[in-house]
Design an enzyme around this catalytic site. Structure first.
Site, PDB file in Angstrom:
ATOM      1  N   ASP A  50      36.662 -54.014  79.150  1.00  0.00           N
ATOM      2  CA  ASP A  50      35.845 -55.296  78.543  1.00  0.00           C
ATOM      3  C   ASP A  50      35.545 -56.354  79.684  1.00  0.00           C
ATOM      4  O   ASP A  50      34.528 -57.188  79.984  1.00  0.00           O
ATOM      5  CB  ASP A  50      36.449 -55.995  77.369  1.00  0.00           C
ATOM      6  CG  ASP A  50      36.054 -55.164  76.170  1.00  0.00           C
ATOM      7  OD1 ASP A  50      35.222 -54.217  76.134  1.00  0.00           O
ATOM      8  OD2 ASP A  50      36.753 -55.153  75.227  1.00  0.00           O
ATOM      9  N   LYS A 131      42.073 -20.878  63.616  1.00  0.00           N
ATOM     10  CA  LYS A 131      42.440 -22.337  64.097  1.00  0.00           C
ATOM     11  C   LYS A 131      41.170 -22.771  64.903  1.00  0.00           C
ATOM     12  O   LYS A 131      41.178 -22.270  66.251  1.00  0.00           O
ATOM     13  CB  LYS A 131      43.715 -22.445  64.742  1.00  0.00           C
ATOM     14  CG  LYS A 131      44.273 -23.725  65.324  1.00  0.00           C
ATOM     15  CD  LYS A 131      45.593 -23.919  65.617  1.00  0.00           C
ATOM     16  CE  LYS A 131      46.075 -25.253  65.979  1.00  0.00           C
ATOM     17  NZ  LYS A 131      45.362 -26.071  66.897  1.00  0.00           N
ATOM     18  N   LYS A 305      49.108 -20.895  56.029  1.00  0.00           N
ATOM     19  CA  LYS A 305      49.760 -21.824  55.123  1.00  0.00           C
ATOM     20  C   LYS A 305      50.186 -21.315  53.596  1.00  0.00           C
ATOM     21  O   LYS A 305      49.541 -20.042  53.370  1.00  0.00           O
ATOM     22  CB  LYS A 305      48.679 -22.795  54.727  1.00  0.00           C
ATOM     23  CG  LYS A 305      47.990 -23.551  56.013  1.00  0.00           C
ATOM     24  CD  LYS A 305      46.622 -24.300  55.436  1.00  0.00           C
ATOM     25  CE  LYS A 305      45.878 -24.750  56.742  1.00  0.00           C
ATOM     26  NZ  LYS A 305      44.704 -25.299  56.483  1.00  0.00           N
ATOM     27  N   LYS A 329      49.429 -19.170  67.854  1.00  0.00           N
ATOM     28  CA  LYS A 329      48.617 -19.364  68.953  1.00  0.00           C
ATOM     29  C   LYS A 329      48.196 -18.023  69.680  1.00  0.00           C
ATOM     30  O   LYS A 329      49.000 -17.114  69.735  1.00  0.00           O
ATOM     31  CB  LYS A 329      49.004 -20.239  69.911  1.00  0.00           C
ATOM     32  CG  LYS A 329      49.507 -21.658  69.199  1.00  0.00           C
ATOM     33  CD  LYS A 329      48.214 -22.395  68.843  1.00  0.00           C
ATOM     34  CE  LYS A 329      47.331 -23.407  69.941  1.00  0.00           C
ATOM     35  NZ  LYS A 329      48.330 -24.381  70.463  1.00  0.00           N
ATOM     36  N   CYS A 453      66.176 -48.183  91.157  1.00  0.00           N
ATOM     37  CA  CYS A 453      65.116 -47.128  91.581  1.00  0.00           C
ATOM     38  C   CYS A 453      63.835 -47.702  91.059  1.00  0.00           C
ATOM     39  O   CYS A 453      63.670 -47.930  89.737  1.00  0.00           O
ATOM     40  CB  CYS A 453      65.473 -45.995  91.361  1.00  0.00           C
ATOM     41  SG  CYS A 453      64.208 -44.580  91.538  1.00  0.00           S
TER      42      CYS A 453
HETATM   43  S1  IVH Z   1      45.922 -27.353  58.766  1.00  0.00           S
HETATM   44  C1  IVH Z   1      49.295 -31.004  58.567  1.00  0.00           C
HETATM   45  N1  IVH Z   1      43.880 -25.804  59.880  1.00  0.00           N
HETATM   46  O1  IVH Z   1      45.070 -27.993  64.550  1.00  0.00           O
HETATM   47  C2  IVH Z   1      48.000 -30.311  59.556  1.00  0.00           C
HETATM   48  N2  IVH Z   1      44.421 -27.402  60.903  1.00  0.00           N
HETATM   49  O2  IVH Z   1      47.561 -28.501  65.635  1.00  0.00           O
HETATM   50  C3  IVH Z   1      47.134 -29.589  58.735  1.00  0.00           C
HETATM   51  N3  IVH Z   1      43.197 -27.057  63.224  1.00  0.00           N
HETATM   52  O3  IVH Z   1      45.194 -31.425  63.768  1.00  0.00           O
HETATM   53  C4  IVH Z   1      46.075 -28.908  59.588  1.00  0.00           C
HETATM   54  N4  IVH Z   1      41.852 -25.574  62.689  1.00  0.00           N
HETATM   55  O4  IVH Z   1      42.754 -30.497  64.225  1.00  0.00           O
HETATM   56  C5  IVH Z   1      44.554 -26.648  60.000  1.00  0.00           C
HETATM   57  N5  IVH Z   1      42.473 -24.157  59.975  1.00  0.00           N
HETATM   58  C6  IVH Z   1      43.080 -25.297  60.476  1.00  0.00           C
HETATM   59  C7  IVH Z   1      42.809 -25.546  61.609  1.00  0.00           C
HETATM   60  C8  IVH Z   1      43.493 -26.787  62.110  1.00  0.00           C
HETATM   61  C9  IVH Z   1      42.097 -26.296  63.463  1.00  0.00           C
HETATM   62  C10 IVH Z   1      43.617 -28.222  63.974  1.00  0.00           C
HETATM   63  C11 IVH Z   1      43.736 -29.623  63.402  1.00  0.00           C
HETATM   64  C12 IVH Z   1      45.346 -30.068  63.589  1.00  0.00           C
HETATM   65  C13 IVH Z   1      45.458 -29.109  64.683  1.00  0.00           C
HETATM   66  C14 IVH Z   1      47.194 -28.976  64.638  1.00  0.00           C
END
Ligand code: IVH
Length: 712
Positions: A50, A131, A305, A329, A453
């Site tokens: 700003d 994901k 989940k 992952k 330091c």
């Molecule tokens: S469930 C309590 N489902 O991954 C958190 N997250 O590493 C529940 N993400 O911040 C998240 N695909 O942005 C969920 N199918 C999915 C997802 C997902 C991408 C991202 C989300 C989250 C991050 C966590």
């Protein structure tokens, strides 16, 4: 140099000087705009930005001729004069724990069964879905209408992007169905499809604008445009995968609610499936992995989940992620490049961390030019040398790592790396201590210079103002470096006397480059607001070794006040020096779930060190830490100390502990005068006897469940 002109008041500049400065400022601001809006990686604070902007406008106000075709002020969509308003999430947006190997998945399922104490023949259903590699967004619908959209931000507080979200094609403005609740916050991922990303970059290039490094950056940059018309022109997409706050839910399973989302008109991922075992999850993982390249959008793993919402509630959370979910992952992406140099960085606690400076290379869509080499032993183990060709890998948002050297390509001249034994910043000895408890040598070589330091002092100050610590608007790493270099802020307490000293000073901050009258006023105002600070932030800010954000919260919750924490740690320390390791204070500290002996030791060491005591007193004269809010304060066990003993039949010990903590109780491992309640199952032994001796209330598991409001 035009930048030297920055300290000169606009009123006294000649038109030629003004022109030079206007051009330089314009370039600088444009570069910051790209970093903020397009790359989503700002390099200066909002306040400093700003200030640049204000000076730019002041120049044009005095010399209107500067407002020509090149001026930022005349360009449409390029005048971000303010940033997004903040939104507090009613239910925090947390993250997911990660798993990488098949074993991690087997262990995830086993851990859940153990926690819930589920017999092997009891079915357990999971959902598994891609994901999505985008950015998460929370959409609040009231009476079926989209009323607020927010980014994740730090999980507690995000940015209000409602106007922008309304332009995203897949996001419905209204939800349709008989069972749409009055309030529901739908959470999901905003992303950009590959084809749209490529086309957008072609358009950007043709217009002479910067191109995006990957679809994720493009999605983030497009959503966070101050002008919603720009977002509208960007092809964004959305998948709903969860929820935050709600007045009612239509179903009692994860898959059921997601099916309802689809009925209501929300886009949901078609690849979600229900699975019944770790083997099942892995089969679905492989199926999704096989389709990855053909999906048309980026995914970086598969999310599992627990399907039953009742079980999700029982499982709860560990620090920042749900116990009931896991992100599996995909393997990290790799590339090879060469090591140009090995630099040593000195951290907050004096740790010398070697960093490989690399010939820039693209890995997984991001240009990488630094990679951590962790420590001395790792360099030696991998035998990384300057000039070597190395394999680097990058997984998600993790810091890139060097995984190994391509020995066939090593030159004959390459010399083995010799790790320095003196600190490259202050020249003090750098040593590897022997841990008195384990008798083992520390992996880290540390500078012994302490706060003399400069690297350590600066890093500690940066830590002190970081996001989970004092988080002072307008006081980021850049400003700390500058204030430190100029001797304005050398210790944390100096931050709080800055305004008074500035008022008395001849060379006031507002005259300096990068600062304007408003930004300095805002900075001082935000410092003032932090004179009251949450106890957990205060504890975290101290930078005690091994005390991260989560541990700071545990300590704040347990002790309730800073005085109690400090007194507890000092008393625990007396026990240690007298070699009577189990005094009550030490027992109390190490009984906190999540605090082991190494952490407790570091805490005690911190408080007994005279220099820290002095700094703390000076700091406490300026700021007042206040107790953290306890999540559920109306529970009858809130604030009480509970001990579980004997065998529990309806739940595991871990679940009982988690339940108590969720209700605001402290769980201790042994019975003492401080215990308020003992929950005893069958075969309870000496702890139950001790409770009786001390006259402490004792109940059984059923009574506990009634008390905890979970008896059904
Ligand atoms: S469930 C309590 N489902 O991954 C958190 N997250 O590493 C529940 N993400 O911040 C998240 N695909 O942005 C969920 N199918 C999915 C997802 C997902 C991408 C991202 C989300 C989250 C991050 C966590």
């Amino acid at each position: 140099m035009a930048t030297e002109l920055r300290t000169v008041e606009v009123a006294v500049l000649t038109s030629r000087e003004a022109k030079r400065e206007h051009a330089a400022l314009g370039e600088e601001i444009a570069a910051h705009d790209v970093r903020y809006y397009n790359e989503d990686a700002p390099s200066i604070s909002d306040a400093a930005y700003d200030a640049l902007r204000q000076r730019y406008e002041a120049l044009e106000a005095r010399f209107p001729a500067l407002r020509d075709g090149e001026s930022l002020s005349t360009k449409v969509g390029a005048k971000p004069s303010e940033r997004f308003p903040k939104v507090r999430h009613k239910v925090p947006m947390l993250s997911l724990a990660n798993g990488f190997s098949d074993d991690d998945i087997t262990e995830f399922v086993a851990r859940i069964r153990r926690f819930l104490d589920l017999p092997i023949d009891r079915a357990l259903t999971f959902t598994a879905e891609p994901k999505i590699d985008g950015l998460s967004c929370s959409l609040r619908y009231e009476a079926g209408c989209l009323v607020k959209a927010a980014t994740r931000g730090d999980g507690e507080e995000g940015e209000d992007v409602t106007a922008n979200a309304l332009t995203v094609a897949g996001i419905p403005h209204t939800l349709v169905g008989d069972d749409v609740p009055d309030v529901i916050e739908v959470r999901g991922e905003i992303y950009m499809r590959h084809a749209d990303f490529t086309a957008l970059n072609v358009r950007q290039q043709e217009a002479g604008k910067p191109v995006f490094a990957n679809p994720r950056n493009a999605a983030a940059g497009s959503l966070r445009q101050l002008d919603a018309k720009v977002t509208a022109a960007r092809p964004l997409a959305f998948f709903a995968y969860g929820w935050g706050d709600y007045s009612a839910l239509p179903e009692q399973t994860q898959s059921g609610v997601i099916a309802a989302f689809r009925r209501w008109g929300l886009p949901v991922n078609p690849l979600m499936e229900c699975c019944h075992s770790a083997e099942d999850l892995l089969v679905h993982y492989r199926a999704i992995e096989a389709q990855r390249a053909d999906l048309g959008y980026d995914i970086d793993g598969v999310v599992y989940k627990v399907d039953s919402l009742a079980l999700q509630r029982r499982l709860g959370f560990v620090s920042r992620s749900p116990r009931w979910a896991l992100a599996h992952k995909f393997p990290a992406e790799r590339a090879t490049t060469s090591v140009l140099a090995i630099d040593i960085q000195v951290g907050r606690t004096g740790t010398l961390t070697p960093v490989a400076k690399l010939k820039p290379v693209t890995v997984g869509g991001v240009v990488v030019s630094n990679a951590t080499l962790h420590n001395e032993d790792e360099i030696a183990r991998k035998d990384v040398r300057v000039g070597d060709t190395v394999v680097i890998q990058r997984a998600g948002d993790v810091i890139p790592q060097v995984t190994g050297v391509v020995l066939e390509r090593r030159s004959a001249e390459a010399q083995a790396y010799v790790f320095p034994t003196v600190c490259p910043v202050c020249g003090a000895h750098a040593v590897r201590e022997i841990n008195p408890r384990t008798g083992r040598q520390d992996v880290a070589r540390r500078c012994t210079g302490g706060l003399t330091c400069e690297a350590q002092a600066v890093e500690r100050l940066k830590h002190f103002v970081s996001r989970n610590a004092f988080d002072i608007d307008g006081l980021g790493e850049k400003q700390i470096e500058l204030f430190f270099a100029e001797g304005l802020v050398r210790r944390p307490q100096d931050i709080f006397t800055l305004a008074v000293r500035d008022a008395q000073s001849a060379s006031k901050l507002k005259f300096r480059e990068g600062f304007g009258e408003t930004s300095v006023r805002n900075l001082f105002a935000s410092i003032e607001t932090r004179r009251q600070v949450a106890l957990n932030r205060f504890i975290f800010a101290l930078g005690i070794r091994h005390v991260g954000d989560t541990t700071a919260k545990l300590l704040a919750r347990h002790y309730g006040s800073f005085d109690a924490f400090r007194a507890g740690a000092l008393t625990a320390g007396q026990g240690i020096s007298a070699e009577a390791l189990n005094n009550e204070a030490w027992a109390e500290l190490t009984a906190i779930d999540g605090i082991g002996e190494v952490v407790a030791d570091a805490i005690v060491q911190f408080f007994v060190e005279p220099h820290n005591a002095e700094t703390l007193d000076a700091l406490l004269a300026e700021v007042t830490p206040f107790a953290m809010e306890v999540a559920v304060s109306d529970s009858p066990v809130a604030g009480k100390t509970v001990v579980f003993t004997g065998s529990l039949e309806r739940m595991s010990r871990d679940e009982a502990k988690a339940m108590a903590e969720r209700l605001g109780a402290k769980v201790a491992g042994s019975v003492s005068a401080k215990t308020d309640l003992v929950v005893a199952g069958p075969k309870a032994g000496s702890k139950l006897e001790r409770a009786k001796e001390l006259g402490i209330e004792t109940i059984d598991e059923e009574a506990w469940l009634v008390l905890a409001g979970a008896s059904s």
